[in-house]
Design a protein around this motif. Structure first.
Motif, PDB file in Angstrom:
ATOM      1  N   THR A   1       0.838  -1.198   0.000  1.00 33.54           N
ATOM      2  CA  THR A   1       0.000   0.000   0.000  1.00 33.54           C
ATOM      3  C   THR A   1       0.875   1.251   0.000  1.00 33.54           C
ATOM      4  N   ARG A   2       0.230   2.402  -0.240  1.00 32.11           N
ATOM      5  CA  ARG A   2       0.919   3.699  -0.221  1.00 32.11           C
ATOM      6  C   ARG A   2       0.101   4.693   0.611  1.00 32.11           C
ATOM      7  N   PRO A   3       0.174   4.587   1.950  1.00 34.97           N
ATOM      8  CA  PRO A   3      -0.566   5.535   2.801  1.00 34.97           C
ATOM      9  C   PRO A   3      -0.052   6.953   2.610  1.00 34.97           C
ATOM     10  N   ASP A   4      -0.913   7.938   2.844  1.00 34.07           N
ATOM     11  CA  ASP A   4      -0.443   9.325   2.754  1.00 34.07           C
ATOM     12  C   ASP A   4       0.562   9.591   3.868  1.00 34.07           C
ATOM     13  N   ALA A   5       1.328  10.672   3.740  1.00 33.33           N
ATOM     14  CA  ALA A   5       2.468  10.943   4.617  1.00 33.33           C
ATOM     15  C   ALA A   5       2.071  11.003   6.088  1.00 33.33           C
ATOM     16  N   PHE A   6       0.925  11.623   6.391  1.00 32.10           N
ATOM     17  CA  PHE A   6       0.506  11.761   7.788  1.00 32.10           C
ATOM     18  C   PHE A   6       0.171  10.397   8.386  1.00 32.10           C
ATOM     19  N   ALA A   7      -0.614   9.609   7.653  1.00 35.73           N
ATOM     20  CA  ALA A   7      -0.990   8.280   8.147  1.00 35.73           C
ATOM     21  C   ALA A   7       0.233   7.381   8.247  1.00 35.73           C
ATOM     22  N   LEU A   8       1.128   7.483   7.283  1.00 36.11           N
ATOM     23  CA  LEU A   8       2.319   6.637   7.273  1.00 36.11           C
ATOM     24  C   LEU A   8       3.194   6.897   8.496  1.00 36.11           C
ATOM     25  N   LEU A   9       3.326   8.159   8.884  1.00 33.21           N
ATOM     26  CA  LEU A   9       4.125   8.498  10.057  1.00 33.21           C
ATOM     27  C   LEU A   9       3.613   7.747  11.286  1.00 33.21           C
ATOM     28  N   GLY A  10       2.311   7.744  11.475  1.00 36.90           N
ATOM     29  CA  GLY A  10       1.735   7.041  12.624  1.00 36.90           C
ATOM     30  C   GLY A  10       1.926   5.537  12.532  1.00 36.90           C
TER      31      GLY A  10
END
Length: 401
Positions: free
Chosen positions: A342-351
């Protein structure tokens, strides 16, 4: 290597604690809740004829709504032989006590376990002596089909052949340790880390994390006897069955089987305990009551103590095999984990990175049009990339490829 698995919590103490709950509580259908509760000391102790660090485990019974037994720490523990020799034990934590020095049980000597808990309560066992011999001739693995819960299951059965050098050795208990290789679905040399400034950075990994090893311990009571066998030898006694869909078989698998000789009294105790561990017995309306072992309170004759202290001859053998020794690659067990990219957006990926849920697979520019999301990095479930979630990268000393 074996510390990363809490192998003891679901072992025999689980049975002891449930049986204790049964004699002091009421269990109604579909209402799994302890109505009354009596704390009782639970003792697991077997000393063997092998010169080694011997082990005693102490815990307390626990309520049905609780998850694990409570360890009994800070007790004074010793084993006393009628030859006048005393062996002292020290706590290593979690209710486990190891002998201060290695020793072995000697034939003809009666041994007793003595315990003083932190609150000053004293307990002891009846004397036990070494029961016969224990000699494993061979262990083998055979592909077979067994019926489990009404369904046919194709897999591997582990069998033991045992030679008896003494006519008195006719009762045995088995335990096993299975160690197996794990390979991550994806072999990735880089990872994402959270920087001091709160951003994400791709860095090289310090060490490979795609090949690991995991050890698990038996949690069943496995018994056999030679009452109906004229030569007292055991042939093809089943100690374990592994379904071919179990990922433990996927690559390289090893099992260490241990055989303990038992006295008739110890065998009968474990046999009853095994029968009561079945779900029909545990939650039936006819509660079985307390099982007498060979332990007792020195202060209060009415206090109940669970468990059994035994002295056993022990032997062990290890077996290795690979999946392709028995199965075709088309039957290879599938991972039970979702390893989609998957490729989560930057904010979600950080978490997700901070929480250790996902890990780096690749840059977005190397992605596939089918990837879910439009974030800056391609990621996958960390368990599909870093096998240390399931095991350790340290190769066991005994391991043979």
């Amino acid at each position: 290597m074996m510390d990363f698995i809490k192998h003891r919590d679901l072992k025999i103490s689980w049975y002891f604690s449930l049986v204790a709950i049964l004699f002091c509580s009421c269990v109604e259908p579909y209402d799994i809740e302890t109505k009354t509760f009596e704390s009782a000391l639970v003792v697991e102790g077997t000393i063997t004829d092998q010169r080694e660090t011997q082990e005693i485990k102490l815990s307390r019974t626990f309520r049905l709504e609780e998850n694990n037994p409570a360890p009994e720490n800070d007790a004074k523990v010793k084993v006393v032989g009628d030859d006048g020799v005393e062996y002292f034990f020290s706590s290593i934590g979690e209710g486990i006590y190891h002998s201060n020095n290695q020793f072995r049980a000697i034939s003809g000597v009666n041994y007793s376990l003595e315990i003083m808990t932190e609150d000053g309560s004293s307990y002891a066992s009846k004397p036990s002596t070494l029961s016969g011999t224990s000699i494993i001739d061979d262990i083998s693995a055979i592909r077979t089909v067994q019926t489990i819960d009404g369904l046919d299951s194709d897999g591997i059965v582990i069998l033991v052949d045992s030679r008896n050098a003494s006519a008195s050795s006719i009762y045995y208990r088995y335990t096993f340790e299975e160690t197996y290789k794990i390979k991550s679905q994806y072999n990735v040399q880089k990872k994402l880390i959270v920087t001091e400034g709160g951003g994400l950075e791709v860095v090289w990994k310090e060490e490979p994390d795609n090949i690991c090893y995991r050890t698990e311990f038996s949690n069943d009571i496995i018994l056999t006897n030679t009452n109906l066998i004229t030569d007292n030898n055991i042939e093809k006694a089943q100690v374990h069955f592994i379904d071919k869909s179990n990922t433990a078989l996927a690559y390289r698998y090893s099992i260490l089987v241990k055989q303990y000789s038992l006295s008739r009294e110890a065998y009968e105790f474990y046999e009853i305990l095994k029968e009561l561990s079945g779900s029909e017995s545990l939650f039936s309306q006819n509660q079985p009551g307390f099982i007498n072992g060979n332990l007792f309170s020195l202060d209060n004759p009415n206090e109940k103590v669970l468990g059994y202290f035994s002295v056993s001859a022990v032997d062990s053998k290890r077996l290795f095999f690979s999946f392709t020794d028995f199965f075709d690659l088309l039957e290879f067990p599938r991972s039970k984990f979702d390893c989609s990219i998957t490729r989560p957006d930057a904010f979600a990926l950080l978490g997700l990175i901070e929480s250790g849920i996902v890990q780096y697979y690749g840059d977005a520019g190397l992605g596939s049009p089918s990837d879910e999301g439009e974030g800056p990095y391609r990621v996958a479930n960390i368990i599909c990339i870093d096998c240390r979630i399931l095991g350790t990268t340290e190769v066991p000393e005994f391991w043979i490829e």
